[in-house]
Scaffold this motif. Structure first.
Motif, PDB file in Angstrom:
ATOM      1  N   ARG A 143     -26.447 -13.386  40.365  1.00  0.00           N
ATOM      2  CA  ARG A 143     -26.574 -12.978  38.970  1.00  0.00           C
ATOM      3  C   ARG A 143     -25.933 -14.084  38.147  1.00  0.00           C
ATOM      4  NH1 ARG A 143     -28.771  -8.633  36.127  1.00  0.00           N
ATOM      5  NH2 ARG A 143     -28.255  -7.355  37.901  1.00  0.00           N
ATOM      6  N   TYR A 144     -26.674 -14.587  37.150  1.00  0.00           N
ATOM      7  CA  TYR A 144     -26.136 -15.594  36.244  1.00  0.00           C
ATOM      8  C   TYR A 144     -25.447 -14.879  35.087  1.00  0.00           C
ATOM      9  CZ  TYR A 144     -27.881 -19.885  38.208  1.00  0.00           C
ATOM     10  OH  TYR A 144     -28.076 -20.973  39.018  1.00  0.00           O
ATOM     11  N   HIS A 145     -24.161 -15.116  34.955  1.00  0.00           N
ATOM     12  CA  HIS A 145     -23.373 -14.514  33.890  1.00  0.00           C
ATOM     13  C   HIS A 145     -22.628 -15.647  33.199  1.00  0.00           C
ATOM     14  CE1 HIS A 145     -20.999 -11.513  31.793  1.00  0.00           C
ATOM     15  NE2 HIS A 145     -19.887 -12.085  32.219  1.00  0.00           N
ATOM     16  N   ASN A 146     -22.871 -15.816  31.901  1.00  0.00           N
ATOM     17  CA  ASN A 146     -22.275 -16.923  31.138  1.00  0.00           C
ATOM     18  C   ASN A 146     -22.559 -18.271  31.803  1.00  0.00           C
ATOM     19  OD1 ASN A 146     -21.246 -15.136  29.227  1.00  0.00           O
ATOM     20  ND2 ASN A 146     -19.347 -14.862  30.367  1.00  0.00           N
ATOM     21  N   HIS A 147     -23.789 -18.451  32.234  1.00  0.00           N
ATOM     22  CA  HIS A 147     -24.289 -19.697  32.834  1.00  0.00           C
ATOM     23  C   HIS A 147     -23.610 -20.045  34.163  1.00  0.00           C
ATOM     24  CE1 HIS A 147     -26.473 -20.294  29.131  1.00  0.00           C
ATOM     25  NE2 HIS A 147     -25.351 -20.114  28.473  1.00  0.00           N
ATOM     26  N   VAL A 153     -31.319 -13.542  40.266  1.00  0.00           N
ATOM     27  CA  VAL A 153     -32.075 -14.515  41.040  1.00  0.00           C
ATOM     28  C   VAL A 153     -32.079 -14.076  42.501  1.00  0.00           C
ATOM     29  CG1 VAL A 153     -32.204 -16.919  41.794  1.00  0.00           C
ATOM     30  CG2 VAL A 153     -31.383 -16.382  39.506  1.00  0.00           C
ATOM     31  N   THR A 154     -33.256 -14.054  43.102  1.00  0.00           N
ATOM     32  CA  THR A 154     -33.373 -13.830  44.536  1.00  0.00           C
ATOM     33  C   THR A 154     -33.949 -15.095  45.142  1.00  0.00           C
ATOM     34  OG1 THR A 154     -33.744 -11.461  44.254  1.00  0.00           O
ATOM     35  CG2 THR A 154     -34.423 -12.424  46.350  1.00  0.00           C
ATOM     36  N   LEU A 155     -33.279 -15.627  46.145  1.00  0.00           N
ATOM     37  CA  LEU A 155     -33.743 -16.817  46.846  1.00  0.00           C
ATOM     38  C   LEU A 155     -34.235 -16.395  48.223  1.00  0.00           C
ATOM     39  CD1 LEU A 155     -30.776 -19.141  45.838  1.00  0.00           C
ATOM     40  CD2 LEU A 155     -33.062 -19.124  44.857  1.00  0.00           C
TER      41      LEU A 155
END
Length: 125
Positions: A63-67, A9-11
């Motif tokens: 980075r989403y890792h395991n939610h 994700v880039t914000l």
């Protein structure tokens, strides 16, 4: 060191004086790019903006890792992928210039969800 699988994700963010005016959430996987807002983004960016006092255009990458979101980096510059926002009616760069030069606070339309399909990406000489 641990490899973090999951979506990135880039914000792309526009803030000034500890106030987050707007952010454009770009989410990517191998073949797709999405613009999807999530409930965690607003408080995360408001907290970061307040504590760091970072101004104007910058981006934060997760980075989403395991939610669970993990911070990858913070870039105090206009992002190379911000053209997605510009192309879709969110003039972040012009709004930052208006604020700097004319003290005109930005107004942005509500965020719209978008799905981009990456068909092919290469250079031909």
């Amino acid at each position: 060191t641990e490899y973090l699988s999951g979506e990135e994700v880039t914000l792309d963010t526009f803030s000034y004086n500890k106030n987050c005016f707007f952010y454009y959430p770009r989410i990517k996987d191998m073949y797709n790019r999405f613009v999807i807002d999530r409930p965690i983004f607003t408080p995360l960016l408001n907290d970061f903006t307040t504590k760091s006092n970072i101004n104007y255009l910058w981006n934060l990458q997760l980075r989403y890792h395991n939610h669970k979101p993990y911070l990858l980096e913070v870039n105090p510059r206009y992002s190379g992928g911000s053209y997605f926002a510009e192309e879709n009616g969110y003039p972040m760069l012009c709004s930052a210039i208006d604020l700097i030069m004319f003290n005109k606070p930005p107004i942005f339309k509500p965020l719209e969800s978008i799905n981009y399909k990456i068909i092919e990406s290469y250079l031909r000489f």
